[in-house]
Design a protein around this motif. Sequence first.
Motif, mmCIF file in Angstrom:
data_model
loop_
_atom_site.group_PDB
_atom_site.id
_atom_site.type_symbol
_atom_site.label_atom_id
_atom_site.label_comp_id
_atom_site.label_asym_id
_atom_site.label_seq_id
_atom_site.Cartn_x
_atom_site.Cartn_y
_atom_site.Cartn_z
ATOM 1 N N GLY A 22 34.372 -76.730 81.327
ATOM 2 C CA GLY A 22 34.281 -75.439 80.657
ATOM 3 C C GLY A 22 32.849 -74.946 80.574
ATOM 4 O O GLY A 22 32.565 -73.767 80.799
ATOM 5 N N VAL A 62 38.217 -68.944 79.908
ATOM 6 C CA VAL A 62 37.686 -70.302 80.070
ATOM 7 C C VAL A 62 37.411 -70.922 78.701
ATOM 8 O O VAL A 62 37.789 -72.061 78.421
ATOM 9 N N TYR A 66 39.213 -74.317 77.540
ATOM 10 C CA TYR A 66 38.436 -75.558 77.547
ATOM 11 C C TYR A 66 37.775 -75.866 76.205
ATOM 12 O O TYR A 66 37.523 -77.024 75.883
#
Lengths: 122, 201
Positions: A22, A62, A66
């Motif tokens: 991430g 993202v 993550y």
Amino acid sequence: MSAHTHHEDNHDHGSYRSYITGFLLSVVLTAIPFGLVMAGGFESRLLTVGVVVGCAIVQVLVHMVYFLHMNSRAEEGWTLLSTLFTVIIVVIMIAGSLWVMYHLNTNMMPQMNHDLLPEQLR
Amino acid sequence: MSMTTQDFWQTEPHHHEEGASTNIGFWVYLMSDCLMFAVLFATFGVLHGNYAAGPGPKDLFDLELVAVNTAMLLLSSITYGFAMLAMAQDNRAGTLRWLGITLVFGLCFLGIELYEFRHMIHEGAGPQRSAFLSAFFTLVGTHGLHVTFGSIWLVTLMVQVSKHGLIAANRRRLMCLSLFWHFLDVIWIGVFTLVYLLGMI
């Protein structure tokens, strides 16, 4: 309430690998728009805006996957459902405000209505 | 076939384990906070061109400084992640160390932001100068205020963890702050994109 029986295991803390993935994706998705704007952008302003906003949307996703560990299973789906509801409200609120205020600005500026005023008031 | 009322309706109040609903409750708080930021973003979107013959983004913003600030917040996000991983391994010293590093990055972010604000106000580009600047200071300032309170919360939890260890209540609190901290990073993506980058194109 079986999902809550092992409370400590219920929350996904992610793994070292997922945090690094991430982080690296975020670095790339931050570097692209900053580099692009600092270098002056593309010929087409619209294309530059599109790339910058596109990178931001992907980076938000993202982060959600993550860092915030969002998935359809957390809290029996309520996390995802409340997020989708929020996204819908946010889009309506921001798009609606911009739309209404843009038209208000272009149609209701005093100087725009000069033709409609009586002769003696011009 | 007949189902008694007793079977159908839960007559006994069912008991939740303490803190079982904290996570979803905190998530709903974050979503409501998100709506508040949406209003501020919408306000900025509407007023971003109203300079009142004052300075605009290209006269005021320093993208290199914003890039450094973004890096600070992103680094603090991953170090908080490492603190959570240390917590999952019952590593109290590791958790405290990573929380401390997160705090340093968070304070760096606040320091740079305050420097930027002070510089702008010093140049006569304070919140009173134009609608654009009022909207700018409200949006970016509200985010900065969140980071400030997040940092205070972080210090509180560091004291809690060092006093009581990684007990269930502290784990729950650390989990909530984790969501809060990562959420602020998500809001910052919107800020640097819509306020700084789009303003400089």
